[in-house]
Scaffold this active site. Structure first.
Site, short mmCIF file in Angstrom:
data_model
loop_
_atom_site.label_atom_id
_atom_site.label_comp_id
_atom_site.label_asym_id
_atom_site.label_seq_id
_atom_site.Cartn_x
_atom_site.Cartn_y
_atom_site.Cartn_z
N LYS A 73 5.70 6.17 -2.74
CA LYS A 73 4.68 7.24 -2.00
C LYS A 73 4.87 8.41 -2.81
O LYS A 73 5.47 8.59 -3.66
CB LYS A 73 6.14 7.43 -0.90
CG LYS A 73 5.65 6.38 0.38
CD LYS A 73 4.11 6.54 1.24
CE LYS A 73 2.96 6.82 1.35
NZ LYS A 73 1.74 6.26 2.22
N HIS A 93 -2.60 10.20 -2.05
CA HIS A 93 -3.16 10.55 -0.95
C HIS A 93 -3.36 12.71 -1.53
O HIS A 93 -2.71 12.93 -0.24
CB HIS A 93 -2.51 10.12 0.34
CG HIS A 93 -2.27 8.87 0.49
ND1 HIS A 93 -3.36 8.20 0.53
CD2 HIS A 93 -1.22 8.30 0.40
CE1 HIS A 93 -3.13 6.25 0.29
NE2 HIS A 93 -2.05 7.00 0.26
N SER A 131 -3.65 -2.59 1.59
CA SER A 131 -4.13 -2.43 3.04
C SER A 131 -4.26 -3.80 3.76
O SER A 131 -3.93 -4.06 5.07
CB SER A 131 -5.47 -1.90 2.76
OG SER A 131 -6.14 -0.54 2.25
N SER A 217 -21.51 1.68 13.17
CA SER A 217 -20.81 2.36 13.72
C SER A 217 -21.47 3.68 13.43
O SER A 217 -21.96 3.94 12.72
CB SER A 217 -19.41 2.98 13.21
OG SER A 217 -19.07 3.53 12.75
N VAL A 236 -10.70 3.15 8.84
CA VAL A 236 -12.00 3.95 8.13
C VAL A 236 -11.74 4.72 6.44
O VAL A 236 -10.54 5.18 6.57
CB VAL A 236 -13.22 4.64 8.35
CG1 VAL A 236 -12.92 4.07 9.59
CG2 VAL A 236 -12.54 6.25 8.72
N ALA A 265 -5.66 5.49 8.86
CA ALA A 265 -5.77 5.86 7.59
C ALA A 265 -5.34 7.50 7.96
O ALA A 265 -5.91 7.85 7.24
CB ALA A 265 -7.34 6.05 7.72
N ILE A 266 -4.12 7.07 8.55
CA ILE A 266 -3.04 8.48 8.99
C ILE A 266 -2.84 8.70 7.22
O ILE A 266 -2.57 10.54 7.10
CB ILE A 266 -2.28 8.19 9.61
CG1 ILE A 266 -1.66 9.85 10.03
CG2 ILE A 266 -1.18 7.37 8.74
CD1 ILE A 266 -2.08 11.03 10.61
N ASP A 267 -2.96 8.25 6.18
CA ASP A 267 -2.49 8.30 5.23
C ASP A 267 -3.39 9.52 4.03
O ASP A 267 -2.95 10.46 3.39
CB ASP A 267 -1.58 7.70 3.77
CG ASP A 267 -3.03 6.20 3.71
OD1 ASP A 267 -3.92 6.50 4.73
OD2 ASP A 267 -2.47 5.46 3.10
N ARG A 276 -1.48 12.72 14.08
CA ARG A 276 -0.87 13.94 13.70
C ARG A 276 0.28 12.20 12.59
O ARG A 276 0.13 11.62 13.64
CB ARG A 276 -0.01 15.14 13.90
CG ARG A 276 0.57 14.19 15.34
CD ARG A 276 1.33 15.75 15.83
NE ARG A 276 1.55 15.61 16.72
CZ ARG A 276 2.80 14.76 17.72
NH1 ARG A 276 3.46 13.83 16.77
NH2 ARG A 276 3.03 14.59 18.99
N MET A 298 2.90 2.58 6.46
CA MET A 298 3.51 0.86 7.62
C MET A 298 3.79 -0.11 6.70
O MET A 298 5.33 -0.89 7.01
CB MET A 298 2.07 0.60 8.50
CG MET A 298 1.61 1.98 9.37
SD MET A 298 0.10 1.06 9.76
CE MET A 298 0.23 -0.30 10.65
N1 NAD Z 1 -1.29 3.92 7.43
C1 NAD Z 1 -0.63 2.84 5.94
O1 NAD Z 1 0.52 2.79 5.49
C2 NAD Z 1 -1.64 3.01 4.80
C3 NAD Z 1 -1.03 0.96 4.24
C4 NAD Z 1 -2.38 0.71 3.89
C5 NAD Z 1 -3.54 1.43 4.10
N2 NAD Z 1 -4.12 2.55 4.39
C6 NAD Z 1 -4.96 3.21 4.77
O2 NAD Z 1 -6.02 2.52 5.31
C7 NAD Z 1 -7.35 2.86 5.46
C8 NAD Z 1 -8.62 1.57 5.07
O3 NAD Z 1 -8.29 0.82 3.71
P1 NAD Z 1 -9.35 0.06 3.13
O4 NAD Z 1 -8.53 -0.68 2.01
O5 NAD Z 1 -8.90 -0.48 4.19
O6 NAD Z 1 -10.37 1.07 2.31
P2 NAD Z 1 -11.61 0.14 1.99
O7 NAD Z 1 -12.81 1.23 0.84
O8 NAD Z 1 -11.93 -1.69 2.00
O9 NAD Z 1 -12.21 0.02 4.01
C9 NAD Z 1 -12.60 1.32 4.27
C10 NAD Z 1 -13.97 0.83 5.63
O10 NAD Z 1 -14.15 1.90 6.08
C11 NAD Z 1 -15.96 2.16 6.25
N3 NAD Z 1 -16.31 3.20 6.54
C12 NAD Z 1 -16.44 4.73 6.40
N4 NAD Z 1 -16.74 5.61 6.99
C13 NAD Z 1 -17.17 4.98 8.05
C14 NAD Z 1 -17.23 5.57 9.90
N5 NAD Z 1 -17.51 6.21 9.12
N6 NAD Z 1 -16.93 4.42 10.56
C15 NAD Z 1 -17.10 3.23 10.80
N7 NAD Z 1 -16.30 2.40 9.07
C16 NAD Z 1 -16.68 3.55 7.92
C17 NAD Z 1 -16.40 2.28 4.95
O11 NAD Z 1 -17.58 1.49 4.43
C18 NAD Z 1 -15.18 1.06 4.77
O12 NAD Z 1 -15.85 -1.29 4.60
C19 NAD Z 1 -7.59 3.94 3.57
O13 NAD Z 1 -7.63 5.53 4.29
C20 NAD Z 1 -5.60 3.78 3.78
O14 NAD Z 1 -5.55 4.73 2.55
C21 NAD Z 1 -2.75 3.08 5.13
#
Ligand code: NAD
Length: 358
Positions: A73, A93, A131, A217, A236, A265-267, A276, A298
């Site tokens: 992290k 991030h 992811s 979307s 997203v 997508a919070i990160d 938040r 997560m």
């Molecule tokens: N919270 C956590 O612990 C954690 C862990 C892993 C990944 N993530 C986050 O998850 C998120 C997604 O990652 P990913 O690897 O799946 O990305 P990805 O690029 O594979 O997928 C993202 C998708 O979002 C779509 N998109 C973009 N804008 C959009 C909108 N306005 N409406 C609908 N769809 C839209 C894109 O077309 C794409 O298909 C990232 O922010 C990543 O950092 C968070």
């Protein structure tokens, strides 16, 4: 090269950036590895396993003082004092974290972020495994919080014969989103996935056939889907950028009482207006009559799986960086895109543009 592995200190974070097998690979390559005592314990890697691999154990300061520091992290504020003009390879991030960008620049750190290492086809090889984990976990977290005892609406994702299952809406059908879809379908929920990319929706349609609904979307289609949902999962991403706000406050106010929203997508700042960051210790809060789950790490909930999945992807890059940071970056365009801060400046073009306003 001297490679350091500090212990992760984010709330309930159980991952570690290097396994004992990874340490052995670096030692075989002629490098020195110092692992903070206990760094691997929560991922079931004992200190002895690192010693057996040829690494040494040390303090946080010892690990942070290495030429190449490996983390999972982003550094927290309490770690800013440990930053220096060495190389840091981790999730940063940065677009969502101006104070960290400033701290890295002030320290002169060469900051290489897992989340912007990007292959020519646009894929993100170091974000992908996390992811995958987060996408699958999002449905399990949502199902948990939908239970009445957790203030949810008392809906079983799968339903039972004679009673339909839950309505799950997944926003973004990329890696996290498609893994959420797979998990929700496997559990018997009714799944709708929305994405701005029609090719992405086509891939999901081919994979899941008539078992899911795919929708392009737009603000209107998102509002309509969210209003009918028991569980909304935000997944997203616009690489390197802050997440776009897809679900507004007004949309949440119109949702079913006891519904749950999970913002993966919070990160990247979050894709719900009300998001938040929360922690594994205190993962949800209420907006209107809905629950928001916004845990930024997560995969830390399943460290044994996540550490192995992450290090499978990072180790080849780690080995090349240890052999020579500059040459590794010069030889690999994907790794080059991972460089976020260098010589006191934010250098990744998208991150730089996003942070210009701060
Ligand atoms: N919270 C956590 O612990 C954690 C862990 C892993 C990944 N993530 C986050 O998850 C998120 C997604 O990652 P990913 O690897 O799946 O990305 P990805 O690029 O594979 O997928 C993202 C998708 O979002 C779509 N998109 C973009 N804008 C959009 C909108 N306005 N409406 C609908 N769809 C839209 C894109 O077309 C794409 O298909 C990232 O922010 C990543 O950092 C968070």
């Amino acid at each position: 090269m001297r490679v350091g592995v500090p212990t992760e200190i984010k709330d309930s974070e159980t991952r570690v950036a290097l396994t004992p097998q990874g340490a052995a690979a670096l030692v075989r390559g002629g490098h020195t590895v110092v692992v903070q005592t206990g760094a691997g314990a929560a991922s079931s890697f004992a200190d002895d396993a690192y010693l057996h691999a040829g690494a040494s154990l040390g303090s946080a300061a010892d690990a942070w003082a290495a030429e190449l520091v490996l983390k999972v992290k982003e550094p927290l504020e309490s770690e800013y004092g440990l930053l220096s003009a060495n190389t840091l390879f981790t999730f940063l991030h940065l677009a969502a974290n101006p104070p960290l960008a400033k701290a890295l620049c002030a320290a002169g750190t060469l900051g290489i972020s897992y989340d912007t290492v990007q292959l020519a086809d646009g894929s993100l090889p170091l974000l992908t495994p996390m992811s995958e984990v987060a996408g699958r976990l999002s449905v399990l977290a949502g199902a948990h919080h939908l239970q009445t005892s957790h203030s949810g609406r008392g809906v079983l994702l799968a339903g039972v014969p004679g009673v339909p299952g839950a309505d799950v809406v997944v926003l973004g059908g990329g890696i996290a989103g498609s893994n959420a879809v797979a998990q929700a379908v496997a559990l018997g929920a009714h799944v709708t996935v929305l994405d701005i990319s029609v090719p992405q929706l086509r891939t999901l349609d081919t994979r899941f056939g008539g078992r899911i609904r795919t929708v392009v979307s737009t603000p209107e289609t998102v509002a309509e889907a969210v209003a009918q949902a028991d569980l909304v999962i935000g997944a997203v991403l616009v690489p390197g950028n802050k997440a776009p706000v897809v679900v507004t406050h007004q949309m949440v106010l119109g949702m079913r009482p006891g519904s749950v929203l999970v913002d993966i997508a919070i990160d990247q700042g979050g894709c719900f207006e009300d998001s938040r960051p929360t922690t594994h210790s205190n993962p949800v809060y209420t907006v209107g009559k809905s629950l928001m789950y916004c845990v930024a790490n997560m995969p830390g909930a399943v460290g044994m799986t996540s550490t192995r999945a992450l290090t499978n992807a990072t180790l080849p890059y780690v080995v090349r960086l240890a052999d020579g940071v500059e040459s590794a970056i010069a030889a690999d365009a994907a790794l080059g895109l991972g460089v976020n801060t260098q010589a006191g400046e934010v250098v990744h073009p998208t991150v730089r543009a996003v942070l210009a306003g701060f």
